[in-house]
Design an enzyme around this catalytic site. Structure first.
Site, PDB file in Angstrom:
ATOM      1  N   SER A 153     -29.736  75.068 -66.191  1.00 21.19           N
ATOM      2  CA  SER A 153     -31.147  75.111 -65.792  1.00 21.19           C
ATOM      3  C   SER A 153     -31.776  73.749 -65.989  1.00 21.19           C
ATOM      4  O   SER A 153     -31.389  73.004 -66.912  1.00 21.19           O
ATOM      5  CB  SER A 153     -31.897  76.150 -66.627  1.00 21.19           C
ATOM      6  OG  SER A 153     -33.295  76.071 -66.405  1.00 21.19           O
ATOM      7  N   TYR A 173     -35.146  79.946 -74.002  1.00 16.61           N
ATOM      8  CA  TYR A 173     -34.331  79.712 -72.809  1.00 16.61           C
ATOM      9  C   TYR A 173     -33.939  78.237 -72.702  1.00 16.61           C
ATOM     10  O   TYR A 173     -32.775  77.904 -72.441  1.00 16.61           O
ATOM     11  CB  TYR A 173     -35.113  80.140 -71.566  1.00 16.61           C
ATOM     12  CG  TYR A 173     -34.301  80.113 -70.296  1.00 16.61           C
ATOM     13  CD1 TYR A 173     -33.386  81.122 -70.005  1.00 16.61           C
ATOM     14  CD2 TYR A 173     -34.451  79.083 -69.372  1.00 16.61           C
ATOM     15  CE1 TYR A 173     -32.641  81.104 -68.842  1.00 16.61           C
ATOM     16  CE2 TYR A 173     -33.718  79.060 -68.199  1.00 16.61           C
ATOM     17  CZ  TYR A 173     -32.816  80.066 -67.944  1.00 16.61           C
ATOM     18  OH  TYR A 173     -32.076  80.047 -66.782  1.00 16.61           O
ATOM     19  N   LYS A 199     -30.071  76.690 -72.831  1.00 16.69           N
ATOM     20  CA  LYS A 199     -29.483  75.974 -71.703  1.00 16.69           C
ATOM     21  C   LYS A 199     -29.176  74.518 -72.040  1.00 16.69           C
ATOM     22  O   LYS A 199     -28.221  73.933 -71.510  1.00 16.69           O
ATOM     23  CB  LYS A 199     -30.416  76.053 -70.485  1.00 16.69           C
ATOM     24  CG  LYS A 199     -30.523  77.451 -69.899  1.00 16.69           C
ATOM     25  CD  LYS A 199     -29.166  77.965 -69.398  1.00 16.69           C
ATOM     26  CE  LYS A 199     -29.289  79.314 -68.716  1.00 16.69           C
ATOM     27  NZ  LYS A 199     -28.000  79.802 -68.177  1.00 16.69           N
TER      28      LYS A 199
END
Length: 248
Positions: free
Chosen positions: A147, A160, A164
């Site tokens: 990401s 998140y 990532k």
């Protein structure tokens, strides 16, 4: 000369998070190119539907319910793959969650831990247990869905983004460790994709809060995924391939 439909003939692939969205699109494309595909996700109903659609189109696929955050379930996934298809050549680590989108001060510790468990620890289990299987086949390809938030910070997405970012480091370490085995490891950064998980706001094909960014459908990610699956060896490894226009 090998046709596109034969490009992955006799290859065996595992795609995690294959029940919908990007994972389902990649699994479908791999099967169309001749691979036998193990479609994995926590929802058996979803992956069975994907495998059924692939079979109806003439491809070879089967469904396995697995939580990638649990090593025993990943081992069972690979055991079923070897039993049914004979080995493992391609691994797409696509399963992921984004459970908490609040400033860190107000975040939920349980959601943070679950995000790391699935996105990072799950990738660790998938990669670690795949290595001997790929080595036995003389090499392989691992592709991790990364990401832009793993490369640059974004307010309110600590769990998140951290998962990532760590995944991107894992890609580079694995690439160094597995280069001599003929196993490439790369990151695929899709950028904004309209899926059930992301719920990206859209307006006329662009992202509302970033109108210059390309808002994609899952199928738009497939060409890059197929390049990473089919490139001749040794090919690129330890690299990040992005479909984003800009970082955050």
């Amino acid at each position: 000369m090998m046709t596109d439909q034969q490009a992955l003939a006799r290859r065996v692939a595992v795609v995690t998070g294959a029940g919908r969205g990007i994972g389902a699109a990649i699994a479908t494309a791999l099967a169309a190119a001749g691979a036998t595909v193990a479609c994995a996700a926590r929802s058996r109903e979803e992956v069975e539907a994907v495998a059924t659609r692939i079979g109806a189109a003439g491809g070879r696929a089967f469904a396995v319910a697995a939580d990638v955050g649990e090593a025993e379930q990943v081992a069972a996934l690979y055991g079923e793959t070897v039993r049914r298809a004979g080995g493992l050549d391609l691994l797409f680590v696509n399963a992921g969650v984004s459970l908490d989108q609040k400033p860190l001060e107000h975040s939920d510790p349980a959601a943070f831990e679950e995000t790391m468990r699935v996105n990072l620890t799950g990738a660790y289990h998938c990669a670690r247990l795949a290595i001997p299987l790929m080595r036995a086949r003389g090499g392989g390809r691992m592709v991790m869905t990364g990401s832009g938030m793993g490369h640059s910070s974004l307010h309110g997405h600590a769990a998140y983004s951290c998962s990532k970012s760590a995944l991107w480091m894992l890609v580079r370490i694995l690439a160094d460790e597995l280069r001599a085995d003929g196993i490439s490891v790369n990151e695929l950064v899709p950028g904004p994709v309209q899926t059930a998980m992301t719920g990206v706001p859209q307006r006329a094909g662009s992202v509302v809060n970033n109108p210059v960014e390309w808002l994609k459908q899952p199928e738009d990610v497939v060409p890059l995924a197929m390049f990473l699956a089919t490139h001749p060896g040794p090919g690129p490894t330890g690299q990040s391939f992005s479909l984003m226009r800009r970082t955050f």
